[in-house]
Write an enzyme that holds these catalytic residues in place. Structure first.
Site, mmCIF file in Angstrom:
data_model
loop_
_atom_site.group_PDB
_atom_site.id
_atom_site.type_symbol
_atom_site.label_atom_id
_atom_site.label_comp_id
_atom_site.label_asym_id
_atom_site.label_seq_id
_atom_site.Cartn_x
_atom_site.Cartn_y
_atom_site.Cartn_z
ATOM 1 N N SER A 1 -130.899 -22.172 -36.373
ATOM 2 C CA SER A 1 -129.791 -21.678 -35.564
ATOM 3 C C SER A 1 -128.715 -21.053 -36.459
ATOM 4 C CB SER A 1 -129.225 -22.810 -34.694
ATOM 5 O OG SER A 1 -128.324 -22.304 -33.722
ATOM 6 N N GLU B 1 -135.492 -15.774 -33.449
ATOM 7 C CA GLU B 1 -135.393 -16.678 -32.300
ATOM 8 C C GLU B 1 -133.946 -16.658 -31.836
ATOM 9 O OE1 GLU B 1 -133.741 -19.978 -32.068
ATOM 10 O OE2 GLU B 1 -132.721 -19.509 -33.936
ATOM 11 N N HIS C 1 -134.895 -23.208 -30.729
ATOM 12 C CA HIS C 1 -134.204 -24.181 -29.878
ATOM 13 C C HIS C 1 -135.132 -24.685 -28.786
ATOM 14 C CE1 HIS C 1 -130.983 -21.895 -31.819
ATOM 15 N NE2 HIS C 1 -130.181 -22.918 -31.582
#
Length: 300
Positions: free
Chosen positions: A106, A205, A274
């Site tokens: 992230s 992502e 995630h």
């Protein structure tokens, strides 16, 4: 490649947002129950605005833990926001002399990019202490993570946890895989922490971005010529990336508009990001995309 062994010391750092202290205690207990020792960075329990302590304190934890010979792996406790604020505070010359397992995803993408650019260091796009190992955590995520960090395998086939691994074409390529969170990567484009994408496999992502924003960021990469530079593209999990209105494209339509007819391999639906469970991907390491055989292989 470094291998994590039972009894090794894992350092927990918080380069970005602060976290719930009870969840932190739970994560520490769970990690210790696996047979590892844990040391917590000084700033981890602090709070400054939305961050886990002031910038210099969060950066100091990272520098201290990389310098400490007893610490064999550094795991981030969570993402959120704030890693980009530390990039000019890290001691890259020292870190390059003291490489070790570094784990996160992230917002941590900023640090992954900087460590590869400045130190040519492999890092692990993998689970984080509070985000993934507090409470009743997912055993699939743990199992794959431990396989990657504890087993000395030259070739590792990457397989989803039941979700179909998809390919836009039957083309194949091999290259060093780089990237991470799409929005975070975009924020580093054009800076000294940006990457050389030539012949790389670009992994992307994201979470919680409307599909038109995903489309806009992909166009940004395309217009910069990055899709022309890379050897191939690996699309991970895009959780909660929904339309903002009825006339917007669905996520898969966004991907199709970019990659149908693209002359390089594109694999998507890869369960890393995630998602629960999630796969651990080694960044800065060789990856093979085989569109015809529908195979992903990581090679050390």
């Amino acid at each position: 490649m470094q291998i994590l062994k039972k009894g090794d010391l894992i350092g927990l750092v918080a380069p970005a947002s602060y976290m719930d202290e009870e969840k932190l205690k739970s994560a520490i207990k769970n990690i210790e129950s696996l047979g590892y020792k844990v040391r917590v960075g000084e700033s981890v329990k602090n709070r400054w605005h939305s961050f886990a302590g002031e910038d210099f304190a969060r950066a100091k934890d990272l520098n201290t833990f990389f310098r400490d010979k007893d610490i064999k792996a550094i795991m981030c406790v969570r993402g959120g926001y704030g890693s980009i604020r530390l990039l000019n505070l890290l001691d890259y010359d020292m870190i390059k002399k003291n490489p070790k397992i570094f784990i996160g995803y992230s917002d941590i993408t900023s640090i992954h990019m900087a460590l590869y650019k400045k130190c040519n260091m492999m890092t692990y796009h993998g689970p984080m202490a509070v985000s993934n190992f507090s409470g009743e955590y997912n055993k699939g995520t743990l199992k794959h993570f431990l396989e990657v960090v504890t087993e000395d395998k030259i070739i590792r086939k990457l397989e989803n946890f039941g979700k179909e691994l998809k390919f836009f074409n039957d083309k194949s390529c091999e290259g060093i895989v780089v990237g991470g969170n799409l929005a975070t990567l975009i924020s580093n484009i054009g800076t000294e922490y940006d990457l050389d994408y030539t012949d790389k496999i670009l992994f992307l992502e994201d979470i919680g971005e409307n599909t038109y924003k995903i489309d806009r960021m992909l166009w940004h990469l395309k217009n910069l010529g990055i899709f022309d530079q890379v050897a191939g593209i690996l699309l991970g999990d895009f959780s909660d990336c929904e339309k903002s209105g009825e006339n917007d494209m669905e996520l898969e339509e966004v991907f199709s508009s970019h990659f149908n007819g693209y002359d390089k391999p594109v694999c998507y639906n890869f369960q890393s990001g995630h998602c629960t469970p999630m796969q651990t991907l080694i960044l800065g390491c060789n990856l093979k995309i085989d569109g015809k055989g529908k195979i992903l292989e990581q090679k050390l």
